[in-house]
Design a protein around this motif. Structure first.
Motif, PDB file in Angstrom:
ATOM      1  N   THR A  43      31.705   5.002  55.329  1.00 31.90           N
ATOM      2  CA  THR A  43      30.611   4.504  54.490  1.00 31.90           C
ATOM      3  C   THR A  43      29.642   3.588  55.221  1.00 31.90           C
ATOM      4  O   THR A  43      28.657   3.147  54.627  1.00 31.90           O
ATOM      5  CB  THR A  43      31.163   3.739  53.266  1.00 31.90           C
ATOM      6  OG1 THR A  43      32.008   2.669  53.721  1.00 31.90           O
ATOM      7  CG2 THR A  43      31.952   4.663  52.351  1.00 31.90           C
ATOM      8  N   ASN A  44      29.890   3.296  56.493  1.00 32.16           N
ATOM      9  CA  ASN A  44      29.053   2.306  57.183  1.00 32.16           C
ATOM     10  C   ASN A  44      28.009   2.908  58.110  1.00 32.16           C
ATOM     11  O   ASN A  44      27.299   2.185  58.802  1.00 32.16           O
ATOM     12  CB  ASN A  44      29.928   1.298  57.942  1.00 32.16           C
ATOM     13  CG  ASN A  44      30.726   1.936  59.069  1.00 32.16           C
ATOM     14  OD1 ASN A  44      30.520   3.100  59.420  1.00 32.16           O
ATOM     15  ND2 ASN A  44      31.675   1.168  59.614  1.00 32.16           N
ATOM     16  N   GLY A  45      27.903   4.243  58.143  1.00 31.62           N
ATOM     17  CA  GLY A  45      26.887   4.880  58.967  1.00 31.62           C
ATOM     18  C   GLY A  45      27.135   4.757  60.459  1.00 31.62           C
ATOM     19  O   GLY A  45      26.216   4.938  61.258  1.00 31.62           O
ATOM     20  N   SER A  46      28.377   4.497  60.854  1.00 32.21           N
ATOM     21  CA  SER A  46      28.666   4.186  62.258  1.00 32.21           C
ATOM     22  C   SER A  46      28.419   5.347  63.217  1.00 32.21           C
ATOM     23  O   SER A  46      28.155   5.116  64.396  1.00 32.21           O
ATOM     24  CB  SER A  46      30.116   3.720  62.404  1.00 32.21           C
ATOM     25  OG  SER A  46      31.013   4.646  61.824  1.00 32.21           O
ATOM     26  N   GLY A  47      28.476   6.581  62.744  1.00 33.89           N
ATOM     27  CA  GLY A  47      28.213   7.714  63.623  1.00 33.89           C
ATOM     28  C   GLY A  47      26.819   8.281  63.498  1.00 33.89           C
ATOM     29  O   GLY A  47      26.498   9.306  64.116  1.00 33.89           O
ATOM     30  N   HIS A  57      25.360  13.406  62.749  1.00 32.67           N
ATOM     31  CA  HIS A  57      26.504  12.530  63.033  1.00 32.67           C
ATOM     32  C   HIS A  57      27.092  12.855  64.401  1.00 32.67           C
ATOM     33  O   HIS A  57      27.207  14.011  64.782  1.00 32.67           O
ATOM     34  CB  HIS A  57      27.573  12.709  61.952  1.00 32.67           C
ATOM     35  CG  HIS A  57      28.577  11.606  61.891  1.00 32.67           C
ATOM     36  ND1 HIS A  57      29.598  11.461  62.810  1.00 32.67           N
ATOM     37  CD2 HIS A  57      28.725  10.580  61.003  1.00 32.67           C
ATOM     38  CE1 HIS A  57      30.327  10.407  62.495  1.00 32.67           C
ATOM     39  NE2 HIS A  57      29.812   9.844  61.414  1.00 32.67           N
ATOM     40  N   ALA A  58      27.489  11.808  65.125  1.00 34.51           N
ATOM     41  CA  ALA A  58      28.152  11.980  66.421  1.00 34.51           C
ATOM     42  C   ALA A  58      29.507  12.665  66.245  1.00 34.51           C
ATOM     43  O   ALA A  58      30.046  12.740  65.134  1.00 34.51           O
ATOM     44  CB  ALA A  58      28.334  10.619  67.084  1.00 34.51           C
ATOM     45  N   LEU A  59      30.062  13.172  67.346  1.00 37.77           N
ATOM     46  CA  LEU A  59      31.391  13.766  67.298  1.00 37.77           C
ATOM     47  C   LEU A  59      32.420  12.723  66.855  1.00 37.77           C
ATOM     48  O   LEU A  59      32.294  11.531  67.143  1.00 37.77           O
ATOM     49  CB  LEU A  59      31.771  14.329  68.669  1.00 37.77           C
ATOM     50  CG  LEU A  59      30.947  15.515  69.167  1.00 37.77           C
ATOM     51  CD1 LEU A  59      31.418  15.932  70.558  1.00 37.77           C
ATOM     52  CD2 LEU A  59      31.026  16.701  68.204  1.00 37.77           C
ATOM     53  N   SER A  60      33.436  13.176  66.154  1.00 37.55           N
ATOM     54  CA  SER A  60      34.434  12.278  65.567  1.00 37.55           C
ATOM     55  C   SER A  60      35.201  11.506  66.631  1.00 37.55           C
ATOM     56  O   SER A  60      35.680  12.093  67.617  1.00 37.55           O
ATOM     57  CB  SER A  60      35.442  13.085  64.746  1.00 37.55           C
ATOM     58  OG  SER A  60      34.815  13.895  63.787  1.00 37.55           O
ATOM     59  N   ASP A  61      35.317  10.195  66.420  1.00 37.95           N
ATOM     60  CA  ASP A  61      36.233   9.396  67.232  1.00 37.95           C
ATOM     61  C   ASP A  61      36.632   8.160  66.444  1.00 37.95           C
ATOM     62  O   ASP A  61      36.204   7.964  65.300  1.00 37.95           O
ATOM     63  CB  ASP A  61      35.653   9.048  68.609  1.00 37.95           C
ATOM     64  CG  ASP A  61      34.443   8.121  68.561  1.00 37.95           C
ATOM     65  OD1 ASP A  61      34.411   7.204  67.714  1.00 37.95           O
ATOM     66  OD2 ASP A  61      33.527   8.295  69.377  1.00 37.95           O
ATOM     67  N   ILE A 152      27.711  18.167  67.418  1.00 35.52           N
ATOM     68  CA  ILE A 152      27.221  17.226  66.415  1.00 35.52           C
ATOM     69  C   ILE A 152      26.506  17.993  65.304  1.00 35.52           C
ATOM     70  O   ILE A 152      25.972  19.078  65.534  1.00 35.52           O
ATOM     71  CB  ILE A 152      26.298  16.176  67.045  1.00 35.52           C
ATOM     72  CG1 ILE A 152      25.082  16.831  67.709  1.00 35.52           C
ATOM     73  CG2 ILE A 152      27.063  15.334  68.056  1.00 35.52           C
ATOM     74  CD1 ILE A 152      24.085  15.845  68.275  1.00 35.52           C
ATOM     75  N   SER A 153      26.488  17.431  64.104  1.00 30.24           N
ATOM     76  CA  SER A 153      25.929  18.187  62.979  1.00 30.24           C
ATOM     77  C   SER A 153      25.452  17.264  61.882  1.00 30.24           C
ATOM     78  O   SER A 153      25.815  16.088  61.810  1.00 30.24           O
ATOM     79  CB  SER A 153      26.978  19.141  62.409  1.00 30.24           C
ATOM     80  OG  SER A 153      28.056  18.418  61.830  1.00 30.24           O
ATOM     81  N   GLY A 154      24.635  17.834  60.997  1.00 30.50           N
ATOM     82  CA  GLY A 154      24.220  17.164  59.775  1.00 30.50           C
ATOM     83  C   GLY A 154      25.245  17.392  58.679  1.00 30.50           C
ATOM     84  O   GLY A 154      26.294  18.012  58.894  1.00 30.50           O
TER      85      GLY A 154
END
Length: 216
Positions: A43-47, A57-61, A152-154
């Motif tokens: 919920t914090n927009g970190s990616g 969004h960046a790749l998951s980490d 990466i994707s929307g």
């Protein structure tokens, strides 16, 4: 007859209404498991370049996504995440959802089966929330999200008929994409009706001017 400028303002207001407004200050709580990666990442927009309803969004980490601790799959009971929608109540139109992305070990943790509920009484009671469209296609929701890819994707988007006075939304996760112990996703963002804009005020002035000219 409406002027071209007035018509343009009307069109802009209509497009603004369709776009919706990002609900900020969302807080999440988890039941049915514990977290391996921090829950507030969703919920914090970190990616994302910035918190939004439609960013890439960046790749998951570990810094930008959530995943559960070890949990036995298939699930005997759903894993639930309850979201308080910022300054409540809110008028809810839909949401954006970014699933896990990256290698196969991560995307197999992504959310597959899911359903939604909403509350208008501070999470005392919940009612099923029926999507009306998925990724802009009416009636396309099947109760599942698409498996994330390697790039990466929307987001995927889920629309609802307007529900007024919502305080909480609950995401019930019923399955993942085959990983035996964990489930997770990158981000979720909720959409409300947009605030009245300067364009709306100008539209009112323009229409008033049309009426005045007719009376002269």
């Amino acid at each position: 007859m409406l002027s071209t400028a007035t018509f343009g303002l009307m069109l802009g207001v209509a497009q603004n209404a369709q776009a919706g407004k990002l609900i900020t200050g969302v807080e999440a709580t988890l039941t049915g498991t514990t977290s391996n990666w921090a829950l507030n990442n969703v919920t914090n927009g970190s990616g994302l370049p910035k918190p939004s309803l439609g960013g890439i969004h960046a790749l998951s980490d570990i810094t930008n996504a959530w995943r559960s601790n070890n949990t036995t799959f298939p699930l005997a009971t759903p894993i639930s995440i309850t979201f308080k929608l910022g300054t409540v109540p809110q008028d809810l139109l839909g949401l954006s959802f970014w699933n896990m992305t990256g290698g196969a070990s991560l995307t197999s943790m992504g959310v597959q089966g899911a359903n939604f509920q909403y509350s208008t009484d501070d999470a005392a009671n919940f009612t099923a929330l029926a999507p009306t469209a998925f990724n802009g296609v009416a009636g396309a929701w099947t109760g599942s999200f698409t498996r994330g890819g390697t790039t990466i994707s929307g987001p995927e988007t889920v629309d609802f008929n307007l529900v007024k006075g919502v305080t909480h939304v609950r995401l019930n996760i019923t399955s993942n994409y085959g990983q035996a112990q964990r489930v997770g996703f990158n981000e979720i963002a909720f959409k409300s009706i947009p605030e009245p804009s300067a364009s709306l005020a100008l539209l009112g002035l323009g229409l008033a001017g049309v009426g005045l000219r007719k009376r002269i």
